[in-house]
Write an enzyme that holds these catalytic residues in place. Structure first.
Site, mmCIF file in Angstrom:
data_model
loop_
_atom_site.group_PDB
_atom_site.id
_atom_site.type_symbol
_atom_site.label_atom_id
_atom_site.label_comp_id
_atom_site.label_asym_id
_atom_site.label_seq_id
_atom_site.Cartn_x
_atom_site.Cartn_y
_atom_site.Cartn_z
ATOM 1 N N CYS A 270 6.448 -3.080 -4.614
ATOM 2 C CA CYS A 270 7.073 -1.788 -4.285
ATOM 3 C C CYS A 270 7.552 -1.769 -2.844
ATOM 4 O O CYS A 270 8.736 -1.677 -2.557
ATOM 5 C CB CYS A 270 6.063 -0.649 -4.455
ATOM 6 S SG CYS A 270 5.320 -0.582 -6.050
HETATM 7 N N1 SAJ Z 1 -0.223 -2.967 4.286
HETATM 8 C C1 SAJ Z 1 -0.420 -3.213 5.634
HETATM 9 N N2 SAJ Z 1 -0.896 -2.210 6.422
HETATM 10 C C2 SAJ Z 1 -1.179 -0.965 5.905
HETATM 11 C C3 SAJ Z 1 -0.963 -0.736 4.530
HETATM 12 C C4 SAJ Z 1 -0.489 -1.750 3.739
HETATM 13 O O1 SAJ Z 1 -0.170 -4.315 6.124
HETATM 14 O O2 SAJ Z 1 -1.623 -0.099 6.659
HETATM 15 C C5 SAJ Z 1 0.319 -4.034 3.439
HETATM 16 C C6 SAJ Z 1 -0.608 -4.398 2.308
HETATM 17 O O3 SAJ Z 1 -1.493 -5.420 2.709
HETATM 18 C C7 SAJ Z 1 0.375 -4.872 1.239
HETATM 19 C C8 SAJ Z 1 1.613 -4.045 1.489
HETATM 20 O O4 SAJ Z 1 1.491 -3.548 2.828
HETATM 21 O O5 SAJ Z 1 0.684 -6.239 1.434
HETATM 22 C C9 SAJ Z 1 1.772 -2.874 0.521
HETATM 23 O O6 SAJ Z 1 0.551 -2.191 0.527
HETATM 24 P P1 SAJ Z 1 0.401 -0.708 -0.127
HETATM 25 O O7 SAJ Z 1 -0.934 -0.185 0.324
HETATM 26 O O8 SAJ Z 1 1.583 0.102 0.152
HETATM 27 O O9 SAJ Z 1 0.214 -1.014 -1.653
HETATM 28 P P2 SAJ Z 1 1.268 -1.088 -2.834
HETATM 29 O O10 SAJ Z 1 2.331 -2.066 -2.594
HETATM 30 O O11 SAJ Z 1 0.435 -1.254 -4.057
HETATM 31 O O12 SAJ Z 1 1.965 0.350 -2.819
HETATM 32 C C10 SAJ Z 1 1.695 1.225 -3.868
HETATM 33 C C11 SAJ Z 1 2.824 2.211 -3.835
HETATM 34 N N3 SAJ Z 1 2.744 2.991 -5.044
HETATM 35 C C12 SAJ Z 1 3.886 3.214 -5.733
HETATM 36 O O13 SAJ Z 1 4.967 2.805 -5.370
HETATM 37 C C13 SAJ Z 1 3.755 4.016 -6.966
HETATM 38 C C14 SAJ Z 1 2.706 3.120 -2.629
HETATM 39 O O14 SAJ Z 1 3.634 4.213 -2.749
HETATM 40 C C15 SAJ Z 1 1.320 3.679 -2.536
HETATM 41 O O15 SAJ Z 1 1.236 4.525 -1.379
HETATM 42 C C16 SAJ Z 1 0.351 2.526 -2.380
HETATM 43 O O16 SAJ Z 1 0.421 1.806 -3.626
HETATM 44 C C17 SAJ Z 1 -1.066 3.015 -2.171
HETATM 45 O O17 SAJ Z 1 -1.230 4.045 -1.476
HETATM 46 O O18 SAJ Z 1 -1.980 2.309 -2.622
#
Ligand code: SAJ
Length: 440
Positions: A270
């Protein structure tokens, strides 16, 4: 019966195209609410699993699925002609980027083509797959208009972004607010009525464009803020300031701040992808989405930054990375996941291989992986005596809860920590720590 009556009595036949991490939970939710649901899949293995009541998505329990299949509420097929029997169809197929990092909407267009062949009066079609603003109106509607059926009168067209967060213990289909946008007011009425039967809170917006843009704002917000905090980490490194302490302190602000954390890069299907649908669309309007492009630059540079940390840390030990044995700990794109899509760990491994390091990985959730250059790896067992000691450096790339960080601290000579995963264990076991720890 009108479509509204069919929906209200839950007699409407529901079709879901794409039974993946979005489509399967959505199908199960509709079936749990009493609708008869058909999942349309191109993957026969998924169809076979569903028909046998076997779930392949962690968030959907096999018992739940089997009960619905056995009750005749939920079935799956590869036969798209059966779309003719559906009153409402949700499109939940992948929308990745292609090799040139441009939107690849081919799967959605194939689904629209299939629906078009059997589009009928009083049918509601909802696009759920993430796309760019204007896609439903500019690309989908014209395809349906070729049937001669009139949108808003004969059939209804809507966009409702998926908000499935795999593995989230709190938020599921039912209790995650659902944004809905219709091409016409009557389209909006119908999509709001349908999702109102299965989710607690429906959020109406004035158009499909707004619904598409809301989704992109949600995920661009994350990508840009992660890019910002990664740049803060680079600034703190140069300032000799502990980034993690700074973020923790800032997070004590009870309003107006939301913590994000530095890391080895941006993974998943995403966050690294969705913002580029927006920047791509804006380019067609001669507008450069600078924040998105800059965040992309910063986030995609992080794997290289991590490898430079490794090189510099080995240098302190008078070791060249060339020939050093390096253990990458945690390779999925985020903690406690087994998903490797766009994982920065794959870039870290490739960059180390380019520098002729000898690389292994350990991940309790990922048994094996293959990187773009074709190298295949199996997760190494770090519980074996001497297993960790054999490496010149261990890099924590993904901080799974199941990752034995204490063992790394006790037995590795050098740990590069990209997730601040060593802070708590270090505080708990200072005496037993053998490793020199370098943090992002
Ligand atoms: N990440 C960082 N630092 C952070 C947060 C994330 O480096 O502070 C990295 C993670 O390690 C990962 C990437 O970013 O590699 C994405 O992480 P994410 O927490 O955004 O997880 P996703 O990709 O599963 O995002 C999903 C998304 N959900 C949908 O699109 C329906 C996002 O909108 C959600 O906010 C997120 O899950 C969530 O909150 O878990």
């Amino acid at each position: 019966m009108t479509l509204k009556e069919k929906i209200g009595s839950r007699k409407a036949a529901i079709g879901v195209i794409g039974a993946g991490y979005v489509g399967l939970p959505l199908s199960v939710r509709f079936a749990e609410c009493g609708f008869r649901v058909t999942a349309f899949e191109i993957d026969e293995r998924k169809v076979e699993a569903i028909q046998n009541g076997r779930s392949y998505i962690a968030d959907v329990g096999t018992a739940t699925l089997a009960k619905l299949v056995n009750a005749g509420k939920f079935t799956a097929t590869t036969d798209m002609a059966k779309l003719a029997a559906c009153d409402a169809v949700s499109i939940c197929v992948p929308t990745p980027l292609n090799k040139t990092r441009d939107p690849d909407v081919s799967a959605v267009l194939a689904a629209v083509e299939a629906i078009k062949r059997t589009l009928h009066k009083n049918e509601l079609v909802i696009v759920e797959s993430t796309t760019y603003p204007g896609f439903t109106r500019e690309a989908v509607l014209p395809m349906f208009a070729e049937t001669g059926l009139k949108v808003g009168d004969d059939f209804f067209l809507a966009f409702s972004p998926e908000r499935v967060d795999p593995g989230n213990p709190t938020y599921h289909v039912k209790n995650t607010p659902k944004i809905v946008g219709g091409h016409t007011p009557r389209c909006l009425e119908h999509v709001a009525l349908l999702y109102g039967e299965v989710v607690d809170h429906v959020v109406r917006v004035s158009s499909t464009d707004s619904a598409e843009m809301a989704k992109l704002l949600e995920n661009t917000f994350r990508a840009v803020n992660i890019g910002l905090v990664n740049e803060v980490a680079l600034m703190c490194k140069r300032l000799g300031i502990d980034t993690w302490e700074v973020i923790e302190a800032a997070a004590s602000k009870p309003f107006g701040f939301m913590p994000f954390y530095p890391g080895p890069g941006l993974g998943g299907h995403c966050i690294p992808v969705d913002p580029h649908y927006l920047s791509w669309k804006m380019k067609t309007l001669n507008y450069t989405a600078r924040f998105i492009d800059l965040a992309g630059e910063v986030n995609s540079a992080m794997p290289r930054i991590v490898v430079e940390l490794v090189v510099d840390a080995l240098n302190v030990d008078r070791k060249a990375v060339n020939g050093s044995r390096v253990l990458v700990c945690g390779v999925s794109y985020k903690r406690d996941s087994d998903d490797l899509r766009e994982s920065p760990a794959l870039d870290v491994i490739e960059l180390l291989l380019e520098r002729s390091a000898t690389v292994d990985f350990h991940d309790p959730h990922v048994p094996e992986l293959t990187v773009a250059s074709g190298h295949r790896f199996k997760s190494v067992d770090i519980t074996r005596p001497g297993a960790i000691e054999a490496y010149d450096a261990a890099i924590i790339v993904t901080d799974h809860r199941a990752l034995d960080v204490v063992a790394l601290l006790e037995r590795a000579s050098l740990v590069i920590d990209t997730r601040n995963a060593t802070k708590a264990p270090l505080a708990a076991t200072p005496k037993r720590t053998r490793a020199r720890v370098v943090r992002l």
